[in-house]
Design a protein around this motif. Structure first.
Motif, PDB file in Angstrom:
ATOM      1  N   SER A 173       0.790  -1.160  -0.051  1.00  0.00           N
ATOM      2  CA  SER A 173      -0.129   0.108   0.026  1.00  0.00           C
ATOM      3  C   SER A 173       0.801   1.284   0.038  1.00  0.00           C
ATOM      4  CB  SER A 173      -0.692  -0.063   1.257  1.00  0.00           C
ATOM      5  OG  SER A 173      -1.908  -1.074   1.080  1.00  0.00           O
ATOM      6  N   SER A 174       1.904   1.156   0.683  1.00  0.00           N
ATOM      7  CA  SER A 174       2.882   2.523   0.873  1.00  0.00           C
ATOM      8  C   SER A 174       3.472   2.670  -0.538  1.00  0.00           C
ATOM      9  CB  SER A 174       3.894   2.397   1.703  1.00  0.00           C
ATOM     10  OG  SER A 174       3.055   2.340   3.107  1.00  0.00           O
ATOM     11  N   ALA A 175       3.900   1.600  -1.389  1.00  0.00           N
ATOM     12  CA  ALA A 175       4.372   1.660  -2.477  1.00  0.00           C
ATOM     13  C   ALA A 175       3.491   2.054  -3.386  1.00  0.00           C
ATOM     14  CB  ALA A 175       4.924   0.319  -3.043  1.00  0.00           C
ATOM     15  N   ILE A 176       2.290   1.617  -3.368  1.00  0.00           N
ATOM     16  CA  ILE A 176       1.142   2.317  -4.339  1.00  0.00           C
ATOM     17  C   ILE A 176       1.118   3.840  -4.141  1.00  0.00           C
ATOM     18  CG2 ILE A 176      -1.336   2.206  -4.794  1.00  0.00           C
ATOM     19  CD1 ILE A 176      -0.879  -1.095  -4.221  1.00  0.00           C
ATOM     20  N   ALA A 177       0.972   4.157  -2.935  1.00  0.00           N
ATOM     21  CA  ALA A 177       0.409   5.541  -2.537  1.00  0.00           C
ATOM     22  C   ALA A 177       1.690   6.252  -3.174  1.00  0.00           C
ATOM     23  CB  ALA A 177       0.468   5.884  -1.033  1.00  0.00           C
ATOM     24  N   MET A 178       2.810   6.039  -2.976  1.00  0.00           N
ATOM     25  CA  MET A 178       4.181   6.727  -3.681  1.00  0.00           C
ATOM     26  C   MET A 178       3.963   6.872  -5.047  1.00  0.00           C
ATOM     27  SD  MET A 178       7.303   5.727  -1.120  1.00  0.00           S
ATOM     28  CE  MET A 178       6.674   4.569   0.297  1.00  0.00           C
ATOM     29  N   ALA A 179       3.498   5.791  -5.602  1.00  0.00           N
ATOM     30  CA  ALA A 179       3.634   5.615  -7.076  1.00  0.00           C
ATOM     31  C   ALA A 179       2.505   6.641  -7.471  1.00  0.00           C
ATOM     32  CB  ALA A 179       3.295   4.166  -7.790  1.00  0.00           C
ATOM     33  N   ILE A 180       1.403   6.515  -6.985  1.00  0.00           N
ATOM     34  CA  ILE A 180       0.205   7.509  -7.428  1.00  0.00           C
ATOM     35  C   ILE A 180       0.643   9.028  -7.155  1.00  0.00           C
ATOM     36  CG2 ILE A 180      -2.168   8.175  -6.650  1.00  0.00           C
ATOM     37  CD1 ILE A 180      -2.421   5.203  -6.398  1.00  0.00           C
ATOM     38  N   ALA A 181       1.367   9.207  -6.087  1.00  0.00           N
ATOM     39  CA  ALA A 181       1.691  10.741  -5.960  1.00  0.00           C
ATOM     40  C   ALA A 181       2.677  10.950  -6.921  1.00  0.00           C
ATOM     41  CB  ALA A 181       2.493  10.766  -4.400  1.00  0.00           C
ATOM     42  N   GLN A 182       3.711  10.157  -7.194  1.00  0.00           N
ATOM     43  CA  GLN A 182       4.791  10.509  -8.466  1.00  0.00           C
ATOM     44  C   GLN A 182       3.868  10.942  -9.764  1.00  0.00           C
ATOM     45  OE1 GLN A 182       7.365   7.169  -8.175  1.00  0.00           O
ATOM     46  NE2 GLN A 182       9.109   8.262  -6.975  1.00  0.00           N
ATOM     47  N   ASN A 193       2.067  13.974  -9.669  1.00  0.00           N
ATOM     48  CA  ASN A 193       3.083  15.151  -9.731  1.00  0.00           C
ATOM     49  C   ASN A 193       3.644  15.282 -11.181  1.00  0.00           C
ATOM     50  OD1 ASN A 193       4.156  17.563  -8.328  1.00  0.00           O
ATOM     51  ND2 ASN A 193       5.809  16.084  -8.233  1.00  0.00           N
ATOM     52  N   GLY A 194       3.274  14.517 -12.134  1.00  0.00           N
ATOM     53  CA  GLY A 194       3.902  14.500 -13.537  1.00  0.00           C
ATOM     54  C   GLY A 194       5.149  13.723 -13.407  1.00  0.00           C
ATOM     55  N   ASP A 195       5.557  12.965 -12.541  1.00  0.00           N
ATOM     56  CA  ASP A 195       7.128  12.578 -12.364  1.00  0.00           C
ATOM     57  C   ASP A 195       6.774  10.890 -12.825  1.00  0.00           C
ATOM     58  OD1 ASP A 195       8.357  14.628 -11.249  1.00  0.00           O
ATOM     59  OD2 ASP A 195       7.645  14.110  -9.153  1.00  0.00           O
ATOM     60  N   PRO A 196       7.936  10.419 -13.368  1.00  0.00           N
ATOM     61  CA  PRO A 196       8.086   9.007 -13.994  1.00  0.00           C
ATOM     62  C   PRO A 196       7.856   8.252 -12.375  1.00  0.00           C
ATOM     63  CG  PRO A 196       9.778  10.046 -14.581  1.00  0.00           C
ATOM     64  CD  PRO A 196       9.170  11.141 -13.704  1.00  0.00           C
ATOM     65  N   VAL A 197       6.932   7.257 -12.602  1.00  0.00           N
ATOM     66  CA  VAL A 197       6.797   6.263 -11.577  1.00  0.00           C
ATOM     67  C   VAL A 197       7.993   5.497 -11.162  1.00  0.00           C
ATOM     68  CG1 VAL A 197       5.529   4.374 -10.518  1.00  0.00           C
ATOM     69  CG2 VAL A 197       4.131   6.139 -11.547  1.00  0.00           C
ATOM     70  N   ASP A 198       8.617   5.642 -10.093  1.00  0.00           N
ATOM     71  CA  ASP A 198       9.743   4.858  -9.628  1.00  0.00           C
ATOM     72  C   ASP A 198       9.942   4.547  -8.352  1.00  0.00           C
ATOM     73  OD1 ASP A 198      12.450   3.643  -9.962  1.00  0.00           O
ATOM     74  OD2 ASP A 198      13.460   5.544 -10.337  1.00  0.00           O
ATOM     75  N   VAL A 199       9.429   3.434  -8.051  1.00  0.00           N
ATOM     76  CA  VAL A 199       9.194   2.971  -6.683  1.00  0.00           C
ATOM     77  C   VAL A 199      10.171   1.811  -6.445  1.00  0.00           C
ATOM     78  CG1 VAL A 199       8.120   2.359  -4.667  1.00  0.00           C
ATOM     79  CG2 VAL A 199       7.353   4.504  -6.191  1.00  0.00           C
ATOM     80  N   THR A 200      11.069   1.463  -5.419  1.00  0.00           N
ATOM     81  CA  THR A 200      11.899   0.311  -5.416  1.00  0.00           C
ATOM     82  C   THR A 200      11.452  -0.239  -3.829  1.00  0.00           C
ATOM     83  OG1 THR A 200      13.788   1.087  -6.751  1.00  0.00           O
ATOM     84  CG2 THR A 200      14.068  -0.545  -4.974  1.00  0.00           C
ATOM     85  N   CYS A 201      10.979  -1.624  -3.903  1.00  0.00           N
ATOM     86  CA  CYS A 201      10.553  -2.135  -2.673  1.00  0.00           C
ATOM     87  C   CYS A 201      11.582  -3.242  -2.477  1.00  0.00           C
ATOM     88  CB  CYS A 201       9.095  -2.765  -2.498  1.00  0.00           C
ATOM     89  SG  CYS A 201       7.828  -1.501  -3.071  1.00  0.00           S
ATOM     90  N   ILE A 202      11.848  -3.199  -1.210  1.00  0.00           N
ATOM     91  CA  ILE A 202      12.989  -4.172  -0.461  1.00  0.00           C
ATOM     92  C   ILE A 202      12.428  -5.055   0.454  1.00  0.00           C
ATOM     93  CG2 ILE A 202      15.294  -4.661   0.054  1.00  0.00           C
ATOM     94  CD1 ILE A 202      15.893  -1.924  -0.805  1.00  0.00           C
ATOM     95  N   ASP A 203      12.316  -6.176   0.407  1.00  0.00           N
ATOM     96  CA  ASP A 203      11.476  -7.020   1.706  1.00  0.00           C
ATOM     97  C   ASP A 203      11.930  -8.426   1.415  1.00  0.00           C
ATOM     98  OD1 ASP A 203       9.614  -8.587   3.059  1.00  0.00           O
ATOM     99  OD2 ASP A 203       8.600  -6.430   3.292  1.00  0.00           O
ATOM    100  N   PRO A 204      12.447  -9.176   2.647  1.00  0.00           N
ATOM    101  CA  PRO A 204      12.495 -10.567   2.517  1.00  0.00           C
ATOM    102  C   PRO A 204      11.211 -11.511   2.552  1.00  0.00           C
ATOM    103  CG  PRO A 204      12.967  -9.600   4.833  1.00  0.00           C
ATOM    104  CD  PRO A 204      12.444  -8.528   3.837  1.00  0.00           C
ATOM    105  N   PHE A 205      10.179 -10.844   2.970  1.00  0.00           N
ATOM    106  CA  PHE A 205       8.772 -11.597   3.008  1.00  0.00           C
ATOM    107  C   PHE A 205       8.769 -12.897   3.755  1.00  0.00           C
ATOM    108  CE2 PHE A 205       8.165  -8.845  -0.853  1.00  0.00           C
ATOM    109  CZ  PHE A 205       6.904  -8.290  -0.438  1.00  0.00           C
TER     110      PHE A 205
END
Length: 89
Positions: A3-12, A15-27
């Motif tokens: 959800s946080s990654a999605i929120a950041m992607a939508i904000a980018q 804002n007219g910015d390219p969507v570029d979100v990196t998630c790091i998680d061992p799950f």
């Protein structure tokens, strides 16, 4: 999950910015996720946005390990991981 990654992607995007979100998680399976397959939940949630691999990237592992060897630079880093004292420190 994601959800946080999605929120950041939508904000980018908004804002007219390219969507570029990196998630790091061992799950890892822990008592915190109540037995849910968190990796599958992440794929389902992020995949539904259309940004999976086309704006939101996933690196499986621990952020400390990944960041030691990556050559990327980041404008913003949000850390939402282990709450153990040694990891936070």
């Amino acid at each position: 999950m994601g959800s946080s990654a999605i929120a950041m992607a939508i904000a980018q995007r908004d804002n007219g910015d390219p969507v570029d979100v990196t998630c790091i998680d061992p799950f890892l399976v822990t008592g915190d996720n109540e037995g849910f397959d968190t990796l599958q939940l992440f794929y389902n949630q992020v995949g539904a946005t259309g940004y999976l691999s086309t704006g939101i990237k996933l690196h499986m592992g621990f952020s400390g390990d990944y960041l030691k060897s990556c050559n990327e630079t980041f404008d913003f880093i949000a850390i939402d991981g282990s709450h153990r004292y040694e990891d936070v420190k």
